[in-house]
Design a protein around this motif. Structure first.
Motif, mmCIF file in Angstrom:
data_model
loop_
_atom_site.group_PDB
_atom_site.id
_atom_site.type_symbol
_atom_site.label_atom_id
_atom_site.label_comp_id
_atom_site.label_asym_id
_atom_site.label_seq_id
_atom_site.Cartn_x
_atom_site.Cartn_y
_atom_site.Cartn_z
ATOM 1 N N ALA A 38 -14.892 15.711 -18.352
ATOM 2 C CA ALA A 38 -14.424 14.499 -17.682
ATOM 3 C C ALA A 38 -13.156 14.768 -16.881
ATOM 4 N N ALA A 39 -13.260 15.640 -15.888
ATOM 5 C CA ALA A 39 -12.105 16.002 -15.059
ATOM 6 C C ALA A 39 -11.915 14.973 -13.941
ATOM 7 N N PRO A 40 -10.778 14.277 -13.906
ATOM 8 C CA PRO A 40 -10.556 13.241 -12.895
ATOM 9 C C PRO A 40 -10.681 13.731 -11.457
ATOM 10 N N GLU A 41 -10.137 14.912 -11.167
ATOM 11 C CA GLU A 41 -10.205 15.414 -9.793
ATOM 12 C C GLU A 41 -11.647 15.571 -9.325
ATOM 13 N N THR A 42 -12.534 15.945 -10.255
ATOM 14 C CA THR A 42 -13.948 16.101 -9.915
ATOM 15 C C THR A 42 -14.626 14.744 -9.791
ATOM 16 N N ILE A 43 -14.393 13.869 -10.763
ATOM 17 C CA ILE A 43 -15.038 12.550 -10.787
ATOM 18 C C ILE A 43 -14.666 11.724 -9.565
ATOM 19 N N PHE A 44 -13.400 11.771 -9.159
ATOM 20 C CA PHE A 44 -12.945 10.979 -8.022
ATOM 21 C C PHE A 44 -12.937 11.766 -6.711
ATOM 22 N N ASP A 45 -13.409 12.995 -6.759
ATOM 23 C CA ASP A 45 -13.539 13.833 -5.567
ATOM 24 C C ASP A 45 -12.230 13.874 -4.785
ATOM 25 N N GLY B 21 -8.658 15.789 -3.470
ATOM 26 C CA GLY B 21 -8.168 17.086 -3.070
ATOM 27 C C GLY B 21 -6.807 17.388 -3.664
ATOM 28 N N PRO B 22 -6.256 18.549 -3.337
ATOM 29 C CA PRO B 22 -4.947 18.936 -3.875
ATOM 30 C C PRO B 22 -3.860 17.960 -3.434
ATOM 31 N N GLY B 23 -2.990 17.606 -4.379
ATOM 32 C CA GLY B 23 -1.872 16.731 -4.069
ATOM 33 C C GLY B 23 -2.162 15.246 -4.146
ATOM 34 N N GLU B 24 -3.405 14.850 -4.404
ATOM 35 C CA GLU B 24 -3.747 13.427 -4.410
ATOM 36 C C GLU B 24 -3.496 12.755 -5.750
ATOM 37 N N LEU B 25 -3.814 13.440 -6.840
ATOM 38 C CA LEU B 25 -3.678 12.856 -8.165
ATOM 39 C C LEU B 25 -2.632 13.597 -8.984
ATOM 40 N N PHE B 26 -1.876 12.833 -9.772
ATOM 41 C CA PHE B 26 -1.007 13.420 -10.791
ATOM 42 C C PHE B 26 -1.710 13.123 -12.105
#
Length: 216
Positions: free
Chosen positions: A49-56, A58-63
Motif C-alpha cells: 500500500a505505497a501512497p506514491e504508487t496508489i496516487f501516481d 512524482g518526486p516532491g509531491e507527497l511527504f
C-alpha cells in the motif's frame, strides 16, 4: 560478507534509465530549491500500500509517513521518542503542508494483531503490541460484537483507526489551530488491496464512500 540486494540494484538501474532520465530536470530543481510537497500522507508500512504508487505521484509531491497500521499517537510533549509526531511537526511547521491524509488499507496486519486478544509478542519488547495499544478500546468493543464476521471486524477497525488517527491529529496544537482557521484540511482514506478500490471518508459523517472520478 553479505551483498546489497540484487533486486534493488536492478530496480535502481531501471529507475536511472527510465524515470530519472525522463524527469532529470525535476530532480535537479528539487535538489536546488528544496521540496514543496502538497500533501502529507500518513500510511501503513505494508509493502502493498505505497501512497506514491496508489496516487501516481512524482518526486516532491507527497511527504509520506509510514508506520504500522497508519496510526497517529495523541499529542505528548515529553522526553520520549516520537517519530510520527516529529514528521508531522516538520511537515506542518517547516514545509507548511496544509493537506493531511490518513490512509488505511484492507488486510492490515497491525489491525489483525489488535483484534487478536491471544496474539503472542513477536519479541520481548512487544513493540507492535504496545503500538497497537493505541486502538485497544475500539478493538475490545469490536471483539465483543457477535453480529460481525471476522472480515467485518477487520474492515471496521481499519476504518475506525483512521477516524481515531484524525482525532489524534487534532490534539496537536499546530494542526488544530490551522484547521479552526480554515487553513488546514484533514482527510481519511481506505485502500482495498485486492480490488484497487479507494474509499474516502466524509468529513461530516465519518462514513466511507467511493468518489466518482473528477468529484473527489
Amino acid at each position: 560478507m553479505s551483498t546489497f540486494p540484487e533486486r534493488l540494484l536492478e530496480g535502481y538501474q531501471s529507475f536511472m534509465t527510465g524515470r530519472y532520465t525522463a524527469e532529470r530536470q525535476r530532480y535537479r530543481d528539487l535538489a536546488e530549491a528544496g521540496q514543496e510537497p502538497h500533501t502529507l500522507v500518513i500510511a501503513c508500512c505494508d509493502s502493498r500500500a505505497a501512497p506514491e504508487t496508489i496516487f501516481d505521484c512524482g518526486p516532491g509531491e507527497l511527504f509520506v509517513v509510514r508506520n504500522v497500521a497508519n496510526l497517529v499517537p495523541p499529542y505528548a510533549p515529553d522526553s520520549n521518542y516520537h517519530a510520527t509526531s516529529a514528521a508531522l511537526e516538520f511537515a506542518v511547521q517547516s514545509l507548511k503542508i496544509r493537506q493531511i491524509v490518513v490512509m488505511g488499507h484492507g488486510r492490515c496486519g497491525g489491525i489483525k494483531a489488535a483484534l487478536d486478544p491471544n496474539a503472542a509478542p513477536l519479541s520481548p519488547g512487544d513493540f507492535i503490541g504496545q503500538w497497537m495499544g493505541l486502538l485497544k478500546p475500539a478493538a475490545q468493543q469490536i471483539q465483543d460484537s457477535q453480529l460481525m464476521t471476522g472480515g467485518e471486524r477487520q474492515v471496521a477497525l481499519e476504518r475506525i483507526s483512521i477516524r481515531n488517527s484524525l482525532a489524534n491529529l487534532r490534539s496537536f496544537p499546530c494542526v488544530k489551530i490551522l484547521e479552526d482557521k480554515g487553513k488546514m484540511a484533514l482527510h481519511g482514506a481506505w485502500f482495498d488491496i485486492s480490488t484497487g478500490e479507494l474509499w474516502v471518508m466524509d468529513p461530516k459523517s465519518g462514513d466511507f464512500f467511493r468518489p466518482e472520478p473528477g468529484l473527489a
